[in-house]
Motif scaffolding. Structure first.
Motif, PDB file in Angstrom:
ATOM      1  N   VAL A 158     -15.126 -15.924 -33.471  1.00 37.35           N
ATOM      2  CA  VAL A 158     -15.400 -16.735 -34.583  1.00 37.35           C
ATOM      3  C   VAL A 158     -16.812 -15.857 -35.207  1.00 37.35           C
ATOM      4  N   ILE A 159     -17.362 -15.065 -34.382  1.00 39.71           N
ATOM      5  CA  ILE A 159     -18.920 -14.483 -34.863  1.00 39.71           C
ATOM      6  C   ILE A 159     -18.541 -13.392 -35.802  1.00 39.71           C
ATOM      7  N   PHE A 160     -17.566 -12.457 -35.577  1.00 41.19           N
ATOM      8  CA  PHE A 160     -17.694 -11.172 -36.271  1.00 41.19           C
ATOM      9  C   PHE A 160     -16.727 -10.823 -37.332  1.00 41.19           C
ATOM     10  N   GLY A 161     -17.317  -9.947 -38.255  1.00 43.69           N
ATOM     11  CA  GLY A 161     -16.604  -9.807 -39.612  1.00 43.69           C
ATOM     12  C   GLY A 161     -16.794  -8.095 -39.766  1.00 43.69           C
ATOM     13  N   ASP A 162     -15.809  -7.557 -40.681  1.00 38.16           N
ATOM     14  CA  ASP A 162     -15.873  -6.085 -40.967  1.00 38.16           C
ATOM     15  C   ASP A 162     -16.425  -5.938 -42.531  1.00 38.16           C
ATOM     16  N   GLY A 163     -17.057  -4.653 -42.608  1.00 35.59           N
ATOM     17  CA  GLY A 163     -17.755  -4.250 -43.772  1.00 35.59           C
ATOM     18  C   GLY A 163     -18.296  -3.044 -43.654  1.00 35.59           C
ATOM     19  N   ALA A 164     -19.286  -2.414 -44.624  1.00 30.22           N
ATOM     20  CA  ALA A 164     -19.698  -1.348 -44.763  1.00 30.22           C
ATOM     21  C   ALA A 164     -20.912  -1.266 -45.582  1.00 30.22           C
ATOM     22  N   GLY A 165     -22.024  -0.797 -45.249  1.00 31.70           N
ATOM     23  CA  GLY A 165     -23.211  -0.706 -46.016  1.00 31.70           C
ATOM     24  C   GLY A 165     -23.404   0.974 -46.181  1.00 31.70           C
ATOM     25  N   ALA A 166     -24.172   1.513 -47.120  1.00 36.11           N
ATOM     26  CA  ALA A 166     -24.394   2.779 -47.080  1.00 36.11           C
ATOM     27  C   ALA A 166     -25.968   2.891 -47.915  1.00 36.11           C
ATOM     28  N   ALA A 167     -26.714   3.960 -47.616  1.00 36.47           N
ATOM     29  CA  ALA A 167     -27.957   4.211 -48.185  1.00 36.47           C
ATOM     30  C   ALA A 167     -28.171   5.708 -48.377  1.00 36.47           C
ATOM     31  N   ILE A 168     -28.928   6.297 -49.431  1.00 37.75           N
ATOM     32  CA  ILE A 168     -28.991   7.637 -49.602  1.00 37.75           C
ATOM     33  C   ILE A 168     -30.428   7.830 -49.300  1.00 37.75           C
ATOM     34  N   LEU A 169     -30.601   9.000 -48.461  1.00 36.47           N
ATOM     35  CA  LEU A 169     -32.278   8.954 -48.077  1.00 36.47           C
ATOM     36  C   LEU A 169     -32.576  10.390 -48.593  1.00 36.47           C
ATOM     37  N   THR A 170     -33.605  10.419 -49.353  1.00 37.36           N
ATOM     38  CA  THR A 170     -34.122  11.652 -49.907  1.00 37.36           C
ATOM     39  C   THR A 170     -35.614  11.936 -49.324  1.00 37.36           C
ATOM     40  N   GLN A 171     -36.047  13.131 -49.434  1.00 32.34           N
ATOM     41  CA  GLN A 171     -37.182  13.672 -49.126  1.00 32.34           C
ATOM     42  C   GLN A 171     -38.488  13.314 -50.087  1.00 32.34           C
ATOM     43  N   ASP A 172     -39.546  12.805 -49.594  1.00 30.88           N
ATOM     44  CA  ASP A 172     -40.400  12.236 -50.685  1.00 30.88           C
ATOM     45  C   ASP A 172     -41.728  12.437 -49.975  1.00 30.88           C
ATOM     46  N   SER A 173     -42.726  12.636 -50.644  1.00 29.00           N
ATOM     47  CA  SER A 173     -44.095  12.831 -50.331  1.00 29.00           C
ATOM     48  C   SER A 173     -45.110  11.846 -50.609  1.00 29.00           C
ATOM     49  N   GLY A 174     -44.463  10.798 -51.447  1.00 29.25           N
ATOM     50  CA  GLY A 174     -45.208   9.799 -52.232  1.00 29.25           C
ATOM     51  C   GLY A 174     -45.444   8.587 -51.017  1.00 29.25           C
ATOM     52  N   LYS A 175     -45.853   7.326 -51.439  1.00 29.95           N
ATOM     53  CA  LYS A 175     -46.306   6.334 -50.558  1.00 29.95           C
ATOM     54  C   LYS A 175     -45.112   5.666 -50.118  1.00 29.95           C
ATOM     55  N   ARG A 176     -44.018   5.746 -51.008  1.00 31.51           N
ATOM     56  CA  ARG A 176     -42.487   4.758 -50.569  1.00 31.51           C
ATOM     57  C   ARG A 176     -41.836   5.676 -49.508  1.00 31.51           C
ATOM     58  N   GLY A 177     -41.314   4.742 -48.868  1.00 31.55           N
ATOM     59  CA  GLY A 177     -40.224   5.339 -47.806  1.00 31.55           C
ATOM     60  C   GLY A 177     -40.462   4.550 -46.398  1.00 31.55           C
ATOM     61  N   ILE A 178     -40.183   5.314 -45.562  1.00 35.90           N
ATOM     62  CA  ILE A 178     -39.990   4.525 -44.230  1.00 35.90           C
ATOM     63  C   ILE A 178     -41.460   4.967 -43.598  1.00 35.90           C
ATOM     64  N   ILE A 179     -42.124   4.055 -43.306  1.00 36.72           N
ATOM     65  CA  ILE A 179     -43.555   4.109 -42.581  1.00 36.72           C
ATOM     66  C   ILE A 179     -43.533   4.281 -41.111  1.00 36.72           C
ATOM     67  N   ALA A 180     -42.717   3.216 -40.688  1.00 35.12           N
ATOM     68  CA  ALA A 180     -42.841   3.223 -39.075  1.00 35.12           C
ATOM     69  C   ALA A 180     -41.615   2.827 -38.554  1.00 35.12           C
ATOM     70  N   SER A 181     -40.983   3.263 -37.380  1.00 33.13           N
ATOM     71  CA  SER A 181     -40.067   2.805 -36.843  1.00 33.13           C
ATOM     72  C   SER A 181     -40.020   2.870 -35.252  1.00 33.13           C
ATOM     73  N   GLU A 182     -39.223   2.207 -34.686  1.00 31.18           N
ATOM     74  CA  GLU A 182     -39.109   2.059 -33.010  1.00 31.18           C
ATOM     75  C   GLU A 182     -37.966   1.702 -32.532  1.00 31.18           C
ATOM     76  N   LEU A 183     -37.186   2.414 -31.760  1.00 29.32           N
ATOM     77  CA  LEU A 183     -35.969   2.302 -31.216  1.00 29.32           C
ATOM     78  C   LEU A 183     -35.961   1.831 -29.565  1.00 29.32           C
ATOM     79  N   HIS A 184     -34.977   1.387 -29.290  1.00 26.55           N
ATOM     80  CA  HIS A 184     -35.111   1.083 -27.502  1.00 26.55           C
ATOM     81  C   HIS A 184     -33.658   0.802 -27.247  1.00 26.55           C
ATOM     82  N   ALA A 185     -33.679   0.896 -25.803  1.00 30.49           N
ATOM     83  CA  ALA A 185     -32.336   0.645 -25.155  1.00 30.49           C
ATOM     84  C   ALA A 185     -32.481   0.177 -23.661  1.00 30.49           C
TER      85      ALA A 185
END
Ligand code: ACO
Length: 323
Positions: A158-185
């Motif tokens: 009952v939980i799962f569904g199908d779909g897709a999402g996409a993003a275009i990432l480009t190089q930028d030297s301004g204030k906007r964009g990915i500021i920080a991230s952290e991944l674990h496993a």
């Protein structure tokens, strides 16, 4: 100092909708139980002739069009998925071919981190862009979970569904964009959610071995890790919870999203919720929610966005983006 900025998003949901009432006719469950325990009302299911890369292709075409670039201008394609078309080649290569960019020969790879797949892919794309190894990257989160769901197991079907999402990432030297991230496993928790077919563990049979999940234990661990990793990313960036304008969480369960928001002291109104009409689309859930929030005007220029995801078995991560 470069960073990766999301310049466009896209999304795709298969035409067929499977409601909780449809599920009531298929198994011993109820619309009331599903809504109360998960927040889900309906989910989309891929057509028999659709594979994961088809869904990815639709979302990617929309994102590329909105970004105003053609696929041959990409330096890399990264696809977060745990439901690939086949063992080889990766979905990213099928996608590259379907986008008509095979001859251009950009790098293309899949990342399997289940529900955290999109954040893993985004963080990887950011690292490539920051280092100058790539300028334009297509990042996709996509799943055709309906193919590996055990339709005889009401606790997961009952939980799962199908779909897709996409993003275009480009190089930028301004204030906007990915500021920080952290991944674990933490592979010690592999038993919490497992789909052991179509690898070297079992001899290939042509059939996927279906999903098995220990939902209750997963729930408790998810809340704890999502809170901690979100706090850690905020601290890393020197951002306070009250400075967050929008949260785009993985859509596993509305109760998980609510518990994490409460622990972080972020109002639920700031959380994007798509679980009611998407279900849990694993790696696709964050980019689909992001795309919907952008389309609905919930996200505007300059917003501080907190992403967080938890997935099998087990992976988790968080990311802070200035839109
Ligand atoms: N309809 C009716 N009753 C049900 C259903 C259903 N579909 N499913 C389970 N039940 C029953 C159970 O049999 C049980 O009955 P019992 O008390 O008589 O034994 C009762 O409901 C409670 O079962 P629980 O499993 O304890 O239910 P819970 O409240 O934990 O909800 C759920 C289950 C929705 C799966 C929840 O635990 C959850 O969301 N877990 C986290 C999922 C997650 O985050 N997964 C990781 C990401 S997914 C990925 O990476 C691909």
């Amino acid at each position: 100092m470069y960073k990766a900025r999301i310049i466009a998003t896209g999304g795709y949901l298969p035409e067929r909708i499977l409601t909780n009432h449809d599920l009531e006719k298929m198994m011993d469950t109820s619309d009331e139980w599903i809504q109360k325990r998960t927040g889900i009302k309906e989910r989309h299911i891929a057509a028999d002739n659709q594979v994961t890369s088809d869904l990815a292709c639709e979302a990617s075409k929309q994102a590329l069009k909105r970004a105003g670039i053609t696929a041959d201008k990409l330096d890399m394609i990264i696809v977060g998925t745990c439901t690939p078309d086949m063992t080889l080649p990766a979905v990213a290569l099928h996608l590259q071919r379907k986008l008509g960019a095979g001859k251009a020969g950009c790098a293309a790879v899949d990342m399997n981190a289940a529900c955290s797949g999109f954040l893993y892919s985004m963080a990887t794309a950011n690292a490539y862009i920051k280092s100058g190894m790539a300028k334009n990257i297509l990042v996709v989160g996509v799943e055709t979970l309906s193919r590996i769901v055990n339709w005889d197991d009401r606790s997961t079907a009952v939980i799962f569904g199908d779909g897709a999402g996409a993003a275009i990432l480009t190089q930028d030297s301004g204030k906007r964009g990915i500021i920080a991230s952290e991944l674990h496993a933490d592979g010690d928790y592999a038993y919490l959610m497992i789909a052991p077919g179509n690898g070297t563990f079992h001899a290939p049979t042509g059939n996927y071995t279906k999903i098995h999940m220990e939902g209750h234990d997963t729930f408790k661990i998810a809340v704890r890790h999502l809170e901690n990793v979100s706090r850690s990313v905020l601290e890393k960036a020197g951002v306070k919870p009250e400075e967050i304008d929008v949260v785009v969480p993985h859509q596993a369960n509305v109760r998980i999203i609510g518990s994490v928001a409460k622990r972080l002291d972020i109002p639920m109104e700031k959380c994007i919720l798509t679980i009611d009409h998407h279900g849990n689309t694993a790696g696709a859930s964050i980019p689909l929610a992001l795309n919907e929030a952008v389309e609905n005007g919930r996200i505007t220029d300059g917003d501080m966005i907190l992403f967080n995801a938890f997935g099998a078995s087990i992976t988790w991560g968080s990311m802070l983006v200035r839109w």
